[in-house]
Enzyme design. Structure first.
Site, short mmCIF file in Angstrom:
data_model
loop_
_atom_site.label_atom_id
_atom_site.label_comp_id
_atom_site.label_asym_id
_atom_site.label_seq_id
_atom_site.Cartn_x
_atom_site.Cartn_y
_atom_site.Cartn_z
N GLN A 75 42.49 32.65 21.81
CA GLN A 75 42.05 33.45 20.65
C GLN A 75 40.57 33.28 20.37
O GLN A 75 40.05 33.85 19.42
CB GLN A 75 42.87 33.05 19.42
CG GLN A 75 44.36 33.33 19.57
CD GLN A 75 45.20 32.63 18.50
OE1 GLN A 75 44.68 31.90 17.64
NE2 GLN A 75 46.51 32.86 18.54
N HIS B 176 43.64 29.38 16.96
CA HIS B 176 43.50 29.14 15.50
C HIS B 176 42.09 28.74 15.10
O HIS B 176 41.84 27.60 14.67
CB HIS B 176 44.54 28.13 15.01
CG HIS B 176 45.96 28.63 15.09
ND1 HIS B 176 46.99 28.04 14.39
CD2 HIS B 176 46.50 29.68 15.76
CE1 HIS B 176 48.12 28.71 14.66
NE2 HIS B 176 47.84 29.70 15.49
N GLU C 9 50.64 34.36 4.52
CA GLU C 9 50.36 34.19 3.08
C GLU C 9 49.13 34.94 2.63
O GLU C 9 48.11 34.96 3.33
CB GLU C 9 50.08 32.71 2.77
CG GLU C 9 51.22 31.77 3.01
CD GLU C 9 50.87 30.35 2.59
OE1 GLU C 9 49.70 30.08 2.21
OE2 GLU C 9 51.78 29.50 2.66
N TYR D 112 46.26 24.31 -0.48
CA TYR D 112 47.17 25.44 -0.23
C TYR D 112 48.37 25.07 0.63
O TYR D 112 49.13 25.93 1.05
CB TYR D 112 46.36 26.66 0.24
CG TYR D 112 45.59 27.17 -0.98
CD1 TYR D 112 46.15 28.08 -1.85
CD2 TYR D 112 44.37 26.58 -1.34
CE1 TYR D 112 45.52 28.44 -3.03
CE2 TYR D 112 43.73 26.94 -2.52
CZ TYR D 112 44.31 27.87 -3.36
OH TYR D 112 43.70 28.20 -4.54
N TYR E 136 58.09 28.24 15.71
CA TYR E 136 58.60 29.28 16.60
C TYR E 136 59.90 28.84 17.26
O TYR E 136 60.73 29.65 17.63
CB TYR E 136 57.53 29.68 17.62
CG TYR E 136 56.29 30.21 16.95
CD1 TYR E 136 56.33 31.40 16.24
CD2 TYR E 136 55.09 29.51 16.98
CE1 TYR E 136 55.22 31.89 15.57
CE2 TYR E 136 53.96 29.99 16.32
CZ TYR E 136 54.03 31.18 15.62
OH TYR E 136 52.92 31.64 14.97
CA LIG Z 1 50.11 27.84 1.78
#
Ligand SMILES: [Ca+2]
Length: 380
Positions: free
Chosen positions: A94, A156, A250, A260, A271
């Protein structure tokens, strides 16, 4: 018909809220695709996995290609040659050349900001560089921020760039997939939202500047992979959308110093189906504003503030990579009141931006990626 569908969506969300405990965030009702009086026009194609789109004051666009190129695209969709002098990105998985942002004072300083996967000791990390764009070239390139530490692995990276109204720059990061526990570790900038000044220095009102052992550029923490970020048009505050694991995407409204939750609390599962962390809620950890299960794989977001689609004003638009759609959230204050999805045939949507013409522009994540313009279809 469309009105009835919207009412159904609101009812479904209200029911979801009413039947869940106080700690539960509202869950997307996963609405079917909606018909809207819109169509897309191809502005440009031939872009290799375009990732970030930003408008210059003259209405032309800067577009990154994940493969390592930055191009100027004029209003007519003519692709310029790759701009020389951009930083060398590690292109794998990515990673690559990722987001682009234009200085809020571009007319004076001609500065353009890029995020990218930067190789180095220990592997690679998300980084931010800026340079002056003159005569189609990047001049005086400076790396102004680097993820600490660099780690191995191709996934990521975050990494959206958003200027706040006070001139500071938000940079979102990711947990680098194999390093998720570090999203909770304030000594790293893995899995964080970062806030720096435009020259890379640290704003002295950041939440952790006085905490020993914490990185002073951290704004908020406990994030998984934040690939969408934008400012709320009324409040000027940051809103983000992050990729969860299975069932855990989210919407957040990250505030200074708050946690968070990732990977301690989440609505997603691995997964493999394995549980992650301790559950869905914990004191001291924030709930998302809203979550998606099944996921939308979000990338790119903007609040709509234009005049072309008056009924969309104030809505948050989010790109979905999978299943692929333009997601619209209708909001009342900080609450989501409805979700609609359009353009299911547009493919993987990587970024969403509003043009100076009040139209929405999308990037499609493909080997032959496109810039699409969303236009109204006049109905009589
Ligand atoms: Ca969160």
């Amino acid at each position: 018909m469309r009105h009835a569908a919207a009412l159904f969506v609101i009812a479904a969300i209200t029911t979801a809220i009413a039947t869940s405990s106080a700690a539960q965030a509202p869950r997307s009702p996963t609405p079917p695709l909606s018909e809207a009086p819109i169509r897309t026009t191809i502005v440009a194609k031939g872009l290799e996995h375009p990732w970030g789109l930003a408008f210059l004051p003259n209405g032309s666009m800067l577009v990154t290609e994940r493969a390592g190129r930055l191009r100027l695209v004029d209003k007519d969709g003519q692709l310029g040659k790759p701009i020389a002098g951009v930083p060398q990105a590690q292109v794998a998985g990515q990673g690559g050349l990722l987001d682009v942002a234009v200085s809020p004072t571009f007319a004076q300083d001609r500065l353009v900001y890029l995020s990218y996967a930067e190789p180095g000791e220990g592997g690679a990390g998300t980084a931010v560089a800026r340079a002056r764009l003159d005569a189609g070239k990047f001049n005086d390139l400076q790396v102004i921020w680097r993820q600490v530490p660099k780690v191995s692995g191709p996934n990521h990276w975050g990494s959206r760039l958003v200027f706040a109204r006070d001139g500071t720059l938000f940079v979102t990061t990711g947990d680098r997939f194999a390093h998720r526990e570090r999203a909770q570790d304030l000594a790293t900038t893995i899995g964080k939202v970062i806030r720096i000044n435009a020259d890379g220095s640290i704003p002295q009102d950041n939440p952790f500047v006085k905490r020993g052992g914490a990185r002073p550029e951290i704004w908020s923490y406990g994030h998984r992979n934040v690939q969408a970020a934008t400012l709320h048009p009324q409040t000027g505050q940051l809103w983000t959308v992050e990729h969860g694991a299975r069932g855990g995407d989210e919407l957040n409204h990250p505030q200074a110093g708050k946690n968070y939750g990732w990977p301690v609390i989440t609505y997603g599962v691995d997964y493999s189906g394995a549980r992650i962390g301790e559950g869905q809620a914990k004191p001291g950890m924030e709930q998302p504003v809203y979550y998606w299960d099944p996921v939308i794989a979000p990338s790119g977001a903007t609040f709509y503030t234009g005049d072309v689609f008056p009924e969309w004003r104030g809505s948050l638009f989010i790109g979905s990579l999978r299943p692929g759609a333009l997601v619209r959230l209708t909001m009342s204050g900080d609450k989501i009141t409805a979700e609609e999805r359009y353009l299911g045939d547009a493919g993987r949507i990587r970024d969403v931006a509003q043009g100076p013409d009040g139209l929405l522009y999308l990037l499609t994540d493909e080997a032959d990626g496109r810039i699409l313009r969303v236009e109204p279809v006049k109905t009589k």
